[in-house]
Design a protein around this motif. Structure first.
Motif, PDB file in Angstrom:
ATOM      1  N   ASP A 185      10.164   3.443 -14.812  1.00 40.84           N
ATOM      2  CA  ASP A 185       9.225   2.590 -15.520  1.00 40.84           C
ATOM      3  C   ASP A 185      10.422   1.508 -15.093  1.00 40.84           C
ATOM      4  O   ASP A 185      10.828   0.653 -15.986  1.00 40.84           O
ATOM      5  CB  ASP A 185       8.566   2.887 -16.591  1.00 40.84           C
ATOM      6  N   HIS A 242       9.463   7.995 -10.847  1.00 37.82           N
ATOM      7  CA  HIS A 242      10.376   6.741 -10.423  1.00 37.82           C
ATOM      8  C   HIS A 242      10.407   6.022 -12.028  1.00 37.82           C
ATOM      9  O   HIS A 242      10.002   6.579 -13.174  1.00 37.82           O
ATOM     10  CB  HIS A 242       8.829   5.808  -9.939  1.00 37.82           C
ATOM     11  N   GLN A 300       0.851  -0.647  -0.474  1.00 42.21           N
ATOM     12  CA  GLN A 300       0.277  -0.071  -0.384  1.00 42.21           C
ATOM     13  C   GLN A 300       1.027   1.334  -0.081  1.00 42.21           C
ATOM     14  O   GLN A 300       0.607   2.138  -0.461  1.00 42.21           O
ATOM     15  CB  GLN A 300      -0.383  -0.123   1.120  1.00 42.21           C
ATOM     16  N   SER A 357       2.232   1.645  -3.559  1.00 42.91           N
ATOM     17  CA  SER A 357       1.204   1.831  -4.933  1.00 42.91           C
ATOM     18  C   SER A 357       1.023   3.445  -4.341  1.00 42.91           C
ATOM     19  O   SER A 357       0.675   4.068  -5.064  1.00 42.91           O
ATOM     20  CB  SER A 357       0.244   0.973  -5.145  1.00 42.91           C
ATOM     21  N   ASP A 358       0.567   4.250  -3.171  1.00 37.60           N
ATOM     22  CA  ASP A 358      -0.034   5.121  -2.910  1.00 37.60           C
ATOM     23  C   ASP A 358       1.792   6.624  -3.357  1.00 37.60           C
ATOM     24  O   ASP A 358       1.112   7.583  -3.594  1.00 37.60           O
ATOM     25  CB  ASP A 358       0.271   5.296  -1.349  1.00 37.60           C
ATOM     26  N   HIS A 359       2.818   5.888  -2.853  1.00 38.89           N
ATOM     27  CA  HIS A 359       3.625   6.428  -3.282  1.00 38.89           C
ATOM     28  C   HIS A 359       3.240   6.997  -4.903  1.00 38.89           C
ATOM     29  O   HIS A 359       3.915   8.186  -5.578  1.00 38.89           O
ATOM     30  CB  HIS A 359       5.243   6.049  -3.055  1.00 38.89           C
ATOM     31  N   LEU A 360       3.815   5.837  -5.624  1.00 37.92           N
ATOM     32  CA  LEU A 360       3.841   5.892  -7.358  1.00 37.92           C
ATOM     33  C   LEU A 360       2.439   6.911  -7.661  1.00 37.92           C
ATOM     34  O   LEU A 360       2.460   7.454  -8.544  1.00 37.92           O
ATOM     35  CB  LEU A 360       3.706   4.485  -7.293  1.00 37.92           C
ATOM     36  N   ARG A 361       1.546   6.761  -6.916  1.00 39.08           N
ATOM     37  CA  ARG A 361       0.109   7.336  -7.389  1.00 39.08           C
ATOM     38  C   ARG A 361       0.779   8.946  -7.217  1.00 39.08           C
ATOM     39  O   ARG A 361       0.143   9.971  -8.277  1.00 39.08           O
ATOM     40  CB  ARG A 361      -0.911   7.029  -6.694  1.00 39.08           C
ATOM     41  N   ASP A 362       0.889   9.320  -6.054  1.00 37.18           N
ATOM     42  CA  ASP A 362       1.733  10.381  -5.805  1.00 37.18           C
ATOM     43  C   ASP A 362       2.275  11.217  -6.042  1.00 37.18           C
ATOM     44  O   ASP A 362       2.470  12.725  -6.683  1.00 37.18           O
ATOM     45  CB  ASP A 362       1.330  10.893  -4.026  1.00 37.18           C
ATOM     46  N   PRO A 398       3.827  10.523  -9.155  1.00 33.54           N
ATOM     47  CA  PRO A 398       3.984   9.274 -11.090  1.00 33.54           C
ATOM     48  C   PRO A 398       5.246   9.831 -12.233  1.00 33.54           C
ATOM     49  O   PRO A 398       5.558   9.014 -12.299  1.00 33.54           O
ATOM     50  CB  PRO A 398       2.446   9.699 -11.064  1.00 33.54           C
TER      51      PRO A 398
END
Length: 154
Positions: free
Chosen positions: A154, A152, A139, A142-147, A149
């Motif tokens: 690919d 990071h 979680q 995924s929160d970090h990747l969503r906040d 974008p």
């Protein structure tokens, strides 16, 4: 070790065959000496169950060696060899026979048998903690990747 070596290299090492031969000869000699020493009491005395177990183990080892030599000489007995090899695991029970008189060993076995329930619950607790940590890390990632974008690769 023999199984690992054979699985890795693909052939049986001659030192394993020699060690197996020597140990089997040792067991056969031990069995015959005990039969000569105890006579008929060997087959029907106080330890008759263990003695018959020893006879079975020595016989299965000799049969294993015979079938293995037939297989190496080109005769097809692979299914029989595989089924006889399962009895190799039962050789460990000979150690139990030798250690049954040791009081400390019996205490340890009783303690392990008594603590199995606690062990199972402890393992379940550890698995639950690992699961919770895995969910938390997933979680958080995924929160970090969503906040963020664009930060990071690919």
């Amino acid at each position: 070790m023999e199984t690992d070596y054979t699985a890795t290299v693909g052939e049986v090492n001659s030192s394993y065959v020699t060690a197996t031969l020597i140990l089997n000869l040792w067991y056969v000699c031990e069995l015959f000496i005990r039969i000569l020493a105890f006579g008929w009491e060997f087959f029907a005395g106080e330890d008759w169950k263990w003695n018959w177990f020893d006879i079975f183990m020595v016989s299965s080892s000799l049969l294993d060696m015979l079938l293995e030599s037939m297989l190496l000489s080109g005769l097809s007995a692979s299914r029989a060899v595989r089924s006889i090899r399962l009895f190799r695991v039962a050789r460990v029970l000979r150690v139990v026979r030798m250690a049954r008189g040791v009081r400390e060993f019996r205490k340890m076995v009783f303690s392990l048998a008594s603590s199995i329930t606690t062990l199972v619950w402890s393992l379940l607790l550890i698995l639950f903690v690992i699961f919770c940590v895995g969910v938390f890390v997933t979680q958080t990632a995924s929160d970090h990747l969503r906040d963020f974008p664009g930060e990071h690769p690919d």
